[in-house]
Design a protein around this motif. Structure first.
Motif, PDB file in Angstrom:
ATOM      1  N   GLY A  53       9.643   8.702   4.265  1.00 59.62           N
ATOM      2  CA  GLY A  53       9.125   8.735   2.510  1.00 59.62           C
ATOM      3  C   GLY A  53       9.852   9.333   1.853  1.00 59.62           C
ATOM      4  N   ILE A  54      10.415   8.917   1.288  1.00 59.90           N
ATOM      5  CA  ILE A  54      11.113   9.905  -0.436  1.00 59.90           C
ATOM      6  C   ILE A  54      10.120   9.017  -2.133  1.00 59.90           C
ATOM      7  N   GLY A  55       9.302   9.733  -2.693  1.00 59.69           N
ATOM      8  CA  GLY A  55       9.259   9.943  -3.767  1.00 59.69           C
ATOM      9  C   GLY A  55      10.187  10.218  -4.811  1.00 59.69           C
TER      10      GLY A  55
ATOM     11  N   VAL B 131      -2.727  11.566  -2.284  1.00 57.95           N
ATOM     12  CA  VAL B 131      -1.574  10.505  -2.776  1.00 57.95           C
ATOM     13  C   VAL B 131      -0.253  10.539  -3.762  1.00 57.95           C
ATOM     14  N   TRP B 132      -0.063   9.828  -3.575  1.00 59.26           N
ATOM     15  CA  TRP B 132       1.678   9.417  -4.470  1.00 59.26           C
ATOM     16  C   TRP B 132       1.204   8.742  -5.261  1.00 59.26           C
ATOM     17  N   GLU B 133       1.429   9.050  -7.260  1.00 59.57           N
ATOM     18  CA  GLU B 133       1.310   8.006  -7.932  1.00 59.57           C
ATOM     19  C   GLU B 133       2.215   7.731  -8.292  1.00 59.57           C
TER      20      GLU B 133
ATOM     21  N   TYR C 117       5.907  -0.750  -6.766  1.00 50.70           N
ATOM     22  CA  TYR C 117       4.363  -0.371  -6.686  1.00 50.70           C
ATOM     23  C   TYR C 117       3.570  -0.389  -5.753  1.00 50.70           C
ATOM     24  N   GLN C 118       3.362   0.723  -5.004  1.00 49.02           N
ATOM     25  CA  GLN C 118       2.746   0.692  -4.389  1.00 49.02           C
ATOM     26  C   GLN C 118       1.118   1.162  -4.838  1.00 49.02           C
ATOM     27  N   THR C 119       0.300   1.352  -3.520  1.00 44.51           N
ATOM     28  CA  THR C 119      -0.805   1.018  -4.351  1.00 44.51           C
ATOM     29  C   THR C 119      -2.140   2.021  -3.303  1.00 44.51           C
ATOM     30  N   ALA C 120      -1.360   2.460  -2.423  1.00 42.31           N
ATOM     31  CA  ALA C 120      -1.792   3.519  -1.668  1.00 42.31           C
ATOM     32  C   ALA C 120      -1.487   4.494  -1.362  1.00 42.31           C
ATOM     33  N   GLY C 121       0.299   5.388  -2.063  1.00 41.88           N
ATOM     34  CA  GLY C 121       1.214   6.084  -1.703  1.00 41.88           C
ATOM     35  C   GLY C 121       0.529   7.227  -1.321  1.00 41.88           C
ATOM     36  N   LYS C 122       1.739   7.983   0.135  1.00 42.96           N
ATOM     37  CA  LYS C 122       0.827   8.313   0.720  1.00 42.96           C
ATOM     38  C   LYS C 122       1.967   9.652   0.252  1.00 42.96           C
ATOM     39  N   GLY C 123       1.080  11.125   0.469  1.00 42.30           N
ATOM     40  CA  GLY C 123       1.476  12.813  -0.100  1.00 42.30           C
ATOM     41  C   GLY C 123       1.235  13.347   1.501  1.00 42.30           C
ATOM     42  N   GLN C 124       1.478  14.686   1.051  1.00 44.62           N
ATOM     43  CA  GLN C 124       1.510  15.356   1.762  1.00 44.62           C
ATOM     44  C   GLN C 124       0.198  15.896   2.101  1.00 44.62           C
ATOM     45  N   ARG C 125      -0.780  16.372   2.964  1.00 46.88           N
ATOM     46  CA  ARG C 125      -2.190  16.637   3.297  1.00 46.88           C
ATOM     47  C   ARG C 125      -2.312  16.282   2.420  1.00 46.88           C
TER      48      ARG C 125
ATOM     49  N   HIS D 152       0.968  -1.104   0.008  1.00 48.26           N
ATOM     50  CA  HIS D 152      -0.333  -0.218   0.098  1.00 48.26           C
ATOM     51  C   HIS D 152       1.355   1.248  -0.285  1.00 48.26           C
ATOM     52  N   SER D 153       1.692   1.357   1.062  1.00 48.45           N
ATOM     53  CA  SER D 153       2.686   2.034   1.091  1.00 48.45           C
ATOM     54  C   SER D 153       3.942   1.779   2.401  1.00 48.45           C
ATOM     55  N   THR D 154       4.981   2.806   1.356  1.00 46.15           N
ATOM     56  CA  THR D 154       6.102   2.244   1.727  1.00 46.15           C
ATOM     57  C   THR D 154       6.341   2.561   3.562  1.00 46.15           C
ATOM     58  N   ASN D 155       5.606   3.863   3.538  1.00 47.62           N
ATOM     59  CA  ASN D 155       5.664   4.620   4.731  1.00 47.62           C
ATOM     60  C   ASN D 155       5.304   3.660   6.128  1.00 47.62           C
ATOM     61  N   THR D 156       3.759   3.576   5.457  1.00 46.22           N
ATOM     62  CA  THR D 156       2.963   2.562   6.123  1.00 46.22           C
ATOM     63  C   THR D 156       4.003   0.731   7.050  1.00 46.22           C
TER      64      THR D 156
ATOM     65  N   LYS E 144       8.476  22.198 -11.937  1.00 41.84           N
ATOM     66  CA  LYS E 144       8.502  21.150 -11.626  1.00 41.84           C
ATOM     67  C   LYS E 144       8.119  19.656 -10.851  1.00 41.84           C
ATOM     68  N   LYS E 145       8.054  19.580 -10.211  1.00 43.12           N
ATOM     69  CA  LYS E 145       7.996  18.702  -8.805  1.00 43.12           C
ATOM     70  C   LYS E 145       8.538  17.341  -9.590  1.00 43.12           C
ATOM     71  N   ILE E 146       9.859  16.933  -9.106  1.00 46.42           N
ATOM     72  CA  ILE E 146      10.421  16.073  -9.013  1.00 46.42           C
ATOM     73  C   ILE E 146      11.097  14.688  -7.945  1.00 46.42           C
ATOM     74  N   SER E 147      10.493  15.805  -7.152  1.00 47.74           N
ATOM     75  CA  SER E 147      10.123  14.192  -6.039  1.00 47.74           C
ATOM     76  C   SER E 147       9.689  15.216  -4.777  1.00 47.74           C
ATOM     77  N   GLY E 148       9.505  14.359  -4.070  1.00 47.26           N
ATOM     78  CA  GLY E 148       8.087  14.448  -2.881  1.00 47.26           C
ATOM     79  C   GLY E 148       8.772  13.769  -1.367  1.00 47.26           C
ATOM     80  N   VAL E 149       8.805  14.064  -0.437  1.00 40.54           N
ATOM     81  CA  VAL E 149       8.673  13.726   0.698  1.00 40.54           C
ATOM     82  C   VAL E 149       7.801  13.618   1.918  1.00 40.54           C
ATOM     83  N   LEU E 150       7.668  12.246   2.714  1.00 39.29           N
ATOM     84  CA  LEU E 150       6.956  12.679   3.312  1.00 39.29           C
ATOM     85  C   LEU E 150       7.938  12.110   5.404  1.00 39.29           C
TER      86      LEU E 150
ATOM     87  N   THR F 188      11.182   4.599  -4.871  1.00 33.09           N
ATOM     88  CA  THR F 188       9.148   5.101  -3.435  1.00 33.09           C
ATOM     89  C   THR F 188      10.103   3.995  -2.617  1.00 33.09           C
ATOM     90  N   PHE F 189      10.492   5.017  -2.141  1.00 37.20           N
ATOM     91  CA  PHE F 189      11.105   3.883  -0.456  1.00 37.20           C
ATOM     92  C   PHE F 189      10.787   5.024   0.827  1.00 37.20           C
ATOM     93  N   SER F 190      10.888   3.768   2.553  1.00 34.94           N
ATOM     94  CA  SER F 190      11.065   4.958   3.474  1.00 34.94           C
ATOM     95  C   SER F 190      12.603   4.417   4.457  1.00 34.94           C
TER      96      SER F 190
END
Ligand code: BTN
Length: 252
Positions: free
Chosen positions: A141-143, A58-60, A47-55, A22-26, A119-125, A68-70
Motif C-alpha cells: 500500500g502506497i500513499g 490512520v492514513w488521511e 478516496y479512502q474512508t479508513a486508510g490504514k497506516g503503520q502501527r 475503506h482501504s485499498t490494502n483491505t 516532512k513526510k511525503i509518502s508512507g508505505v504499508l 493512494t493505491f495498493s
C-alpha cells in the motif's frame, strides 16, 4: 481516468479503480484471494474512508489529490527472512520517482517513510501473507502526496508544495509504476547488496547522534545500518542493539 501503463511488463497491467473504498490494502487483500489476481494487480482509489497506516495509524488524504493505491505482488522467490527487502524496493522506487521531480534531498526514514525537509511525503504499508516458508501475497500500500497543499499535520508535505506545480495523477501513476517494477526486478535478480546499499545511502539520520525511546525510556544513539531481517541497528553507549518497528520511536 487511470489507464493501464503502457511501458511496464506486469506492474499495474490489471488495474482496478474504485472511486472510494475503506482501504485499498483491505480491498487488495480480498482480491488477492481470487484466481484473477495476477502479480502486479493494482487497486487505486480517489478516496479512502479508513486508510490504514503503520502501527495502527490512520492514513488521511484529501479526496482526488494524491496517489493512494495498493499492489498485489507474489514474491514467492523471496525467503521470509528477507521480506524487509520489499520495503527497500518500494522506498527506493519512491525515491527514484521523486528524484526526477525535485532537486530536494529525499530521505528514507526507517522503516518506510519518505521524507523531504524532514516532512513526510509518502508512507508505505506492506502486508505479507505467509504460507510455510513462502510469501504467497504481498499487499503493498502506497500513499504519495502529490497535489494536496494543506495537511492537518505540520510534518507532512506534497510534491505540489515542493515544486509549486500541479500534477496529473493519471500521468504520474505509470511513471511511478515503472520505477517500482524496475526495483522489484532487481530484487528478483537477487541484487540484495545493491538494494541495501541504496537504502542505507538514503537513510534518515544515519551516523548522527539522536534521541530515541524504547519501552518509555529515552536514550541517545547513532543509527548504523540494518540487520539482515531489517531491524534498525543503533549504537548506544557501549553496544550496538537492533530494534524492530514496535520497539523504538524517534524523539529528536
Ligand atoms: C504509513 O506511513 O503509516 C503508511 C501509510 C500507507 C497508506 C497507504 S494509502 C493506500 C494503502 N491503503 C491503505 O489503507 N494504506 C495504504
Amino acid at each position: 481516468m487511470y489507464k493501464i501503463p503502457a511501458k511496464t511488463l506486469f506492474m499495474g497491467k490489471n488495474l482496478v479503480f474504485v472511486p472510494d473504498c475503506h482501504s485499498t490494502n483491505t480491498l487488495a487483500l480480498q482480491i488477492s484471494h481470487q484466481s484473477s489476481a495476477i502479480e502486479g494487480t493494482l487497486i487505486i482509489t480517489d478516496y479512502q474512508t479508513a486508510g490504514k497506516g503503520q502501527r495502527g495509524n490512520v492514513w488521511e488524504a484529501e479526496p482526488g489529490m494524491n496517489l493512494t493505491f495498493s499492489l498485489i505482488l507474489k514474491p514467492n522467490f523471496l525467503a521470509i527472512n528477507k521480506q524487509f527487502f520489499l520495503n527497500i524496493v518500494i522506498c527506493l522506487a519512491l525515491k527514484d520517482y521523486l528524484k526526477d521531480k525535485t532537486t530536494d534531498i529525499i530521505y528514507i526514514k526507517w522503516p518506510n517513510d519518505i521524507l523531504v525537509h524532514e516532512k513526510k511525503i509518502s508512507g508505505v504499508l506492506i502486508e505479507n501473507q505467509l504460507q510455510g516458508s513462502k510469501i504467497i501475497n504481498s499487499i503493498v500500500g502506497i500513499g504519495l502526496n502529490i497535489n494536496q497543499k494543506h495537511f492537518n499535520s505540520f510534518s507532512a508535505t506534497s510534491l505540489a508544495n515542493l515544486t509549486d506545480s500541479v500534477f496529473d495523477l493519471a500521468v504520474e501513476l505509470p511513471i511511478l509504476l515503472g520505477f517500482i517494477e524496475s526495483r522489484y526486478l532487481q530484487l528478483r535478480k537477487g541484487k540484495y547488496e545493491m538494494l541495501m546499499n541504496g537504502y542505507l545511502e538514503a537513510l534518515f539520520r544515519r551516523h548522527e547522534k539522536h534521541t530515541f525511546s524504547h519501552d518509555d525510556n529515552l536514550f541517545e544513539g547513532i543509527i548504523q545500518d540494518l540487520d539482515p531481517s531489517g531491524k534498525l541497528r543503533i549504537k548506544m553507549k557501549d553496544e550496538i542493539r537492533s530494534f524492530g518497528i514496535k520497539e523504538i520511536k524517534y524523539i529528536v
